[in-house]
Scaffold this active site. Structure first.
Site, short mmCIF file in Angstrom:
data_model
loop_
_atom_site.label_atom_id
_atom_site.label_comp_id
_atom_site.label_asym_id
_atom_site.label_seq_id
_atom_site.Cartn_x
_atom_site.Cartn_y
_atom_site.Cartn_z
N CYS A 198 0.81 -1.22 0.00
CA CYS A 198 0.00 0.00 0.00
C CYS A 198 0.85 1.27 0.00
O CYS A 198 0.65 2.18 -0.81
CB CYS A 198 -0.98 -0.02 1.16
SG CYS A 198 -0.24 0.07 2.81
N HIS A 212 -2.60 1.07 6.83
CA HIS A 212 -3.02 0.98 5.42
C HIS A 212 -3.27 2.38 4.87
O HIS A 212 -3.80 3.26 5.57
CB HIS A 212 -4.28 0.13 5.28
CG HIS A 212 -4.60 -0.18 3.85
ND1 HIS A 212 -3.86 -1.06 3.10
CD2 HIS A 212 -5.56 0.30 3.01
CE1 HIS A 212 -4.35 -1.12 1.87
NE2 HIS A 212 -5.38 -0.30 1.79
N HIS A 237 -5.83 1.63 -4.44
CA HIS A 237 -4.89 1.15 -3.40
C HIS A 237 -4.42 -0.25 -3.73
O HIS A 237 -4.96 -0.93 -4.60
CB HIS A 237 -5.55 1.19 -2.02
CG HIS A 237 -6.62 0.15 -1.83
ND1 HIS A 237 -6.90 -0.44 -0.61
CD2 HIS A 237 -7.52 -0.41 -2.70
CE1 HIS A 237 -7.89 -1.30 -0.73
NE2 HIS A 237 -8.29 -1.30 -1.98
#
Length: 347
Positions: free
Chosen positions: A261, A309, A321
């Protein structure tokens, strides 16, 4: 004529009763044997079978496992940034040590030379030397020079002591930094092993089947083409991130063929000339924090209380993402994860 039954007849009748009983016993014994055999041959059901986990329970386990993987991945990225910083400090300390040692050697040689010179020029009694001198003026010049050399020697000795102290401190600093490096490397190795083990578990057939049946992320993704409004660097970074759709998630990866990420965020902004660290914790502090209502395409969106994240907002409540192991770079709704905040890196 009616015949009267005698005692002998009774004995005869009674004598046949045991004979009939002998025929009945084998039959009863055979029936008992057959019944026991049937009972033994019948399958025995388990007393209490272990209940199988439901599909939701399996899916929840997978979700928790993926959260742990993402958390460990960002810890790995954070430790890697610390490693880079510690390595630079160790290199600087080693250079300082080398410079100090060279300076120490030079000053030691000069101090020895000055000591020898002072011994040669001031070894005799000065008053006697003055009286016996044919040229007192030359003697005074020589005495002045000797005094200057002695003064210089004293200063050089002081500098020598300072250089020795600096060299010692630099050496101790270098050793401390190298110990920190070794500790960080060992920690990284341990985390890498744990992440690898967790990834292997999530790729097992059981969890793949559970994800597929539950319709969780991890099923086949499709490319989504969306127009990204804006002319600034942030919007350009978001547009580029969309071009990376369907590339696989790999922990610790920063492109060009796979990403995690924070690696996708780093690569997208590097593409527009902005350098970001490969770590969600540092990306969180790399720009200005904004409210959810202020968000626009190109802003970073963070999730979970520990910020493990991150994605790039593209508008309409959506983001691009790199989700997790076994998945690919894709477009997703923000509402699928617990929102922690947003950061504006550039306009």
């Amino acid at each position: 004529m009616k015949r009267t039954r005698t005692r002998g007849d009774e004995r005869t009748a009674g004598g046949n009763a045991p004979h009939r009983e002998r025929f009945r016993r084998p039959f009863r014994l055979g029936a008992a044997v057959l019944m026991a055999g049937a009972l033994l041959a019948a399958p025995i059901a388990p007393a209490s079978a272990e209940p199988k986990p439901s599909l939701k329970e399996l899916s929840d386990r997978v979700e928790k496992l993926h959260v742990e993987i993402e958390t460990l991945t960002e810890q790995y990225n954070g430790q890697r940034e610390k490693y880079k910083t510690a390595k630079k400090a160790a290199d600087a300390a080693q250079k300082t040590l080398a410079d100090s040692q060279a300076d120490l050697a030079a000053k030691r040689a000069k101090a020895v030379m000055l000591a020898q010179n002072a011994y040669i020029t001031g070894g005799l009694n000065r008053s006697l030397t003055f009286m016996q001198s044919d040229d007192p003026e030359k003697f005074l010049d020589r005495a002045a020079t000797t005094h200057a050399l002695e003064t210089q020697q004293s200063e050089e000795v002081n500098q020598l002591l300072k250089a020795m102290d600096a060299a010692t401190r630099a050496e101790a600093g270098a050793k401390t930094r190298m110990e920190e490096l070794r500790t960080i490397v060992a920690d990284l190795d341990a985390k890498r092993d744990k992440i690898t083990s967790l990834v292997t578990k999530t790729e097992s057939s059981l969890f793949r089947r559970a994800l597929g049946e539950a319709g969780q992320p991890g099923t086949r993704a499709v490319r989504v083409n969306l127009p990204i409004p804006g002319t600034g660097k942030a919007a350009a970074a978001a547009r580029w991130a969309l071009t990376q759709q369907l590339k696989p998630y790999v922990w610790g990866a920063g492109g060009p063929s796979s990403y995690d990420c924070s690696g996708l965020v780093m690569a997208a902004f590097r593409r527009v000339g902005i350098s970001l660290p490969h770590y969600t914790g540092d990306q969180w502090t790399a720009g200005r924090h904004i409210s959810r209502e202020e968000m626009r395409p190109g802003d970073l969106v963070f999730f979970y209380s520990d910020l493990h994240h991150v994605g790039i907002y593209i508008g309409g409540g959506m983001m691009v993402h790199a989700p997790r192991t076994g998945d690919v770079v894709r477009v997703a709704a923000l509402g699928n994860r617990p929102f922690a905040g947003a950061v504006r890196i550039a306009d």
